[in-house]
Design a protein around this motif. Structure first.
Motif, mmCIF file in Angstrom:
data_model
loop_
_atom_site.group_PDB
_atom_site.id
_atom_site.type_symbol
_atom_site.label_atom_id
_atom_site.label_comp_id
_atom_site.label_asym_id
_atom_site.label_seq_id
_atom_site.Cartn_x
_atom_site.Cartn_y
_atom_site.Cartn_z
ATOM 1 N N ARG A 68 8.248 11.216 -1.758
ATOM 2 C CA ARG A 68 7.427 10.467 -0.805
ATOM 3 C C ARG A 68 8.225 9.937 0.389
ATOM 4 N N LEU A 69 9.539 9.898 0.250
ATOM 5 C CA LEU A 69 10.370 9.159 1.198
ATOM 6 C C LEU A 69 10.179 9.584 2.649
ATOM 7 N N LEU A 70 10.394 10.847 2.959
ATOM 8 C CA LEU A 70 10.382 11.289 4.356
ATOM 9 C C LEU A 70 9.010 11.103 4.990
ATOM 10 N N LYS A 71 7.954 11.447 4.249
ATOM 11 C CA LYS A 71 6.606 11.308 4.792
ATOM 12 C C LYS A 71 6.287 9.847 5.090
ATOM 13 N N VAL A 72 6.601 8.960 4.152
ATOM 14 C CA VAL A 72 6.289 7.544 4.327
ATOM 15 C C VAL A 72 7.062 6.962 5.510
ATOM 16 N N ILE A 73 8.343 7.263 5.605
ATOM 17 C CA ILE A 73 9.156 6.747 6.709
ATOM 18 C C ILE A 73 8.632 7.275 8.047
ATOM 19 N N PHE A 74 8.304 8.561 8.113
ATOM 20 C CA PHE A 74 7.824 9.153 9.363
ATOM 21 C C PHE A 74 6.526 8.486 9.824
ATOM 22 N N VAL A 75 5.573 8.365 8.907
ATOM 23 C CA VAL A 75 4.277 7.764 9.277
ATOM 24 C C VAL A 75 4.457 6.300 9.654
ATOM 25 N N ARG A 76 5.287 5.579 8.898
ATOM 26 C CA ARG A 76 5.490 4.166 9.201
ATOM 27 C C ARG A 76 6.101 3.964 10.586
ATOM 28 N N MET A 77 7.039 4.807 10.954
ATOM 29 C CA MET A 77 7.668 4.647 12.259
ATOM 30 C C MET A 77 6.682 4.952 13.382
ATOM 31 N N ASP A 128 21.783 -7.709 3.323
ATOM 32 C CA ASP A 128 21.519 -7.117 4.636
ATOM 33 C C ASP A 128 20.118 -7.456 5.151
ATOM 34 N N PHE A 129 19.225 -7.874 4.262
ATOM 35 C CA PHE A 129 17.885 -8.262 4.697
ATOM 36 C C PHE A 129 17.911 -9.599 5.443
ATOM 37 N N TRP A 130 18.893 -10.444 5.143
ATOM 38 C CA TRP A 130 19.041 -11.787 5.707
ATOM 39 C C TRP A 130 17.893 -12.698 5.263
ATOM 40 N N ALA A 131 16.680 -12.343 5.652
ATOM 41 C CA ALA A 131 15.481 -13.073 5.221
ATOM 42 C C ALA A 131 14.275 -12.168 5.449
ATOM 43 N N HIS A 132 13.237 -12.348 4.616
ATOM 44 C CA HIS A 132 11.962 -11.630 4.681
ATOM 45 C C HIS A 132 12.015 -10.280 3.967
ATOM 46 N N MET A 133 11.158 -10.139 2.976
ATOM 47 C CA MET A 133 10.954 -8.939 2.156
ATOM 48 C C MET A 133 12.071 -8.674 1.161
ATOM 49 N N GLU A 134 13.089 -9.548 1.117
ATOM 50 C CA GLU A 134 14.136 -9.359 0.120
ATOM 51 C C GLU A 134 13.578 -9.493 -1.296
ATOM 52 N N ARG A 156 12.219 -4.346 10.613
ATOM 53 C CA ARG A 156 13.456 -3.708 10.137
ATOM 54 C C ARG A 156 13.515 -3.674 8.621
ATOM 55 N N ASN A 157 13.239 -4.816 7.993
ATOM 56 C CA ASN A 157 13.384 -4.904 6.544
ATOM 57 C C ASN A 157 12.362 -4.061 5.805
ATOM 58 N N ASN A 158 11.190 -3.859 6.402
ATOM 59 C CA ASN A 158 10.202 -2.981 5.779
ATOM 60 C C ASN A 158 10.732 -1.551 5.707
ATOM 61 N N LEU A 159 11.403 -1.109 6.770
ATOM 62 C CA LEU A 159 12.010 0.222 6.755
ATOM 63 C C LEU A 159 13.163 0.277 5.764
ATOM 64 N N PHE A 160 13.997 -0.765 5.718
ATOM 65 C CA PHE A 160 15.068 -0.840 4.722
ATOM 66 C C PHE A 160 14.492 -0.707 3.310
ATOM 67 N N ASP A 164 0.846 -1.195 0.000
ATOM 68 C CA ASP A 164 0.000 0.000 0.000
ATOM 69 C C ASP A 164 0.879 1.241 0.000
ATOM 70 N N LYS A 165 0.260 2.411 0.127
ATOM 71 C CA LYS A 165 1.001 3.663 0.005
ATOM 72 C C LYS A 165 1.978 3.901 1.149
ATOM 73 N N LEU A 166 1.858 3.111 2.235
ATOM 74 C CA LEU A 166 2.795 3.217 3.352
ATOM 75 C C LEU A 166 3.761 2.034 3.390
ATOM 76 N N GLY A 167 3.729 1.223 2.349
ATOM 77 C CA GLY A 167 4.700 0.140 2.249
ATOM 78 C C GLY A 167 4.318 -1.142 2.942
ATOM 79 N N TYR A 168 3.069 -1.281 3.406
ATOM 80 C CA TYR A 168 2.653 -2.528 4.032
ATOM 81 C C TYR A 168 2.404 -3.584 2.955
ATOM 82 N N PRO A 169 3.083 -4.725 3.032
ATOM 83 C CA PRO A 169 2.849 -5.770 2.041
ATOM 84 C C PRO A 169 1.555 -6.532 2.321
#
Length: 342
Positions: free
Chosen positions: A256-265, A192-198, A242-246, A140-145
């Motif tokens: 969109r970067l700063l707004k999305v990261i701020f809201v997600r955190m 760096d993701f190791w596993a998940h969302m790579e 962690r990987n979602n933020l990465f 979605d627009k906030l990066g939720y898979p």
């Protein structure tokens, strides 16, 4: 269809119990000419490789010197494998007759398609979609898979509602066909993701390079899921947050970067305190550790973002649903992909 060279690559780590259960279906149903089956061992400490040598002599064994994790394990294995197409397949996936042809045919007939995902159903409940892929992945627009067939933790039954071939945003790493040259050109999985969302990260890069990710219902597989870590495991929670933020920091376009990261955190903080209110102290700690890891890796992420910009600038795409799945789910009681996307 001409006979392409295809490498089915299963990354194994201590899969001595899973391999005898799931590998026979792969051997039985993977007879397309030019196909080889390879089990790449990620530094296992059990007897899985000896088991393959004894019970599956037709399967090629590739030994890695240590456990690199899912992402780098595949990178290490695939750089040693020559093929036109890779089929990345989890060790806990049961395949069905004719599973290869539809995916390969799509890429043979459409040069704009970089990767294809089949219909992924639950091995436990074969009429249900599977959590990690279902009928194709979106964000979605906030990066939720989420997936067609799975919104957050709600799974749909397969009632042929997603039996159309469509472009998707990401293909599941549980079962993905991908052009070998594009896998390497895009840089492979981010170690760096190791596993998940790579796989989401890789697919976003491929889309930035003007390639499509496709879903086909013409083949289906059954995924056990949770084969390495159960869904509520603190380690898995840490990696997912962690990987979602990465993922977002690397791939969001500048506007969109700063707004999305701020809201997600902020929303991550809400999720952390929800876990704490439910008595899940380890889950709460996992989210805090994930945010700390994100801050600690900011410089590395900035460097990666600069390098990716040289290959293909970060972009927004049609398959990013410009709605909030969290709002739709919790405040509007929407539980299916069709409802969320309406």
């Amino acid at each position: 269809m001409k006979h392409a060279s295809i490498a089915i690559v299963i990354l194994n780590w201590n899969g001595e119990k899973l391999l005898p259960q799931f590998l026979p279906s792969v051997v039985a149903h993977s007879h397309l000419e030019g196909t080889k089956i390879i089990v790449a061992d990620n530094g296992s400490t059990d007897g899985s490789m000896a088991l393959i040598e004894e019970q599956f002599p037709q399967v090629i064994r590739l030994q890695l010197p240590k456990n690199y994790g899912f992402a780098e394990g595949y990178n290490q294995a695939l750089k040693q494998i020559d093929a036109e197409y890779y089929i990345l397949l989890n060790s806990d996936v049961e395949v069905t007759a004719g599973w290869l042809e539809p995916m390969i045919s799509i890429m043979e007939n459409d040069a704009t398609v970089a990767a294809v995902q089949p219909k992924i159903l639950s091995w436990h409940n074969k009429h249900d979609y599977e959590y990690g892929g279902a009928a194709g992945g979106f964000i979605d627009k906030l990066g939720y898979p989420f997936c067609r067939g799975r919104i957050l933790n709600v799974i749909e039954k397969d009632e042929a509602q997603y039996n159309d071939e469509v472009n998707i945003f990401w293909a599941s790493g549980a079962c993905m066909a991908i052009r070998a040259d594009l896998y390497h050109k895009a840089g492979g999985f981010d170690s760096d993701f190791w596993a998940h969302m790579e796989e989401i990260d890789l697919c976003w890069r491929l889309k930035n390079m003007d390639f499509q990710i496709r879903y086909t219902p013409l083949c289906q597989v059954y995924h056990l899921g949770g084969g390495s870590l159960p869904y509520n495991n603190p380690r898995k929670l840490f990696l997912n947050f962690r990987n979602n933020l990465f993922l977002l920091y690397k791939n969001c376009p500048p506007n969109r970067l700063l707004k999305v990261i701020f809201v997600r955190m902020l929303l991550d903080g809400v999720a952390a305190f929800k876990l704490l209110s439910e008595g899940n102290v380890n889950g709460f700690t996992s989210v805090i550790k994930a945010h700390w890891a994100f801050y600690a890796n900011r410089n590395r992420l900035k460097t990666k973002r600069r390098k990716l910009k040289l290959i293909a600038p970060p972009r927004w795409h049609d398959e990013i649903i410009c709605k909030s799945v969290i709002w739709k789910f919790y405040f509007q009681n929407k539980r299916t992909f069709t409802e969320v996307n309406s």
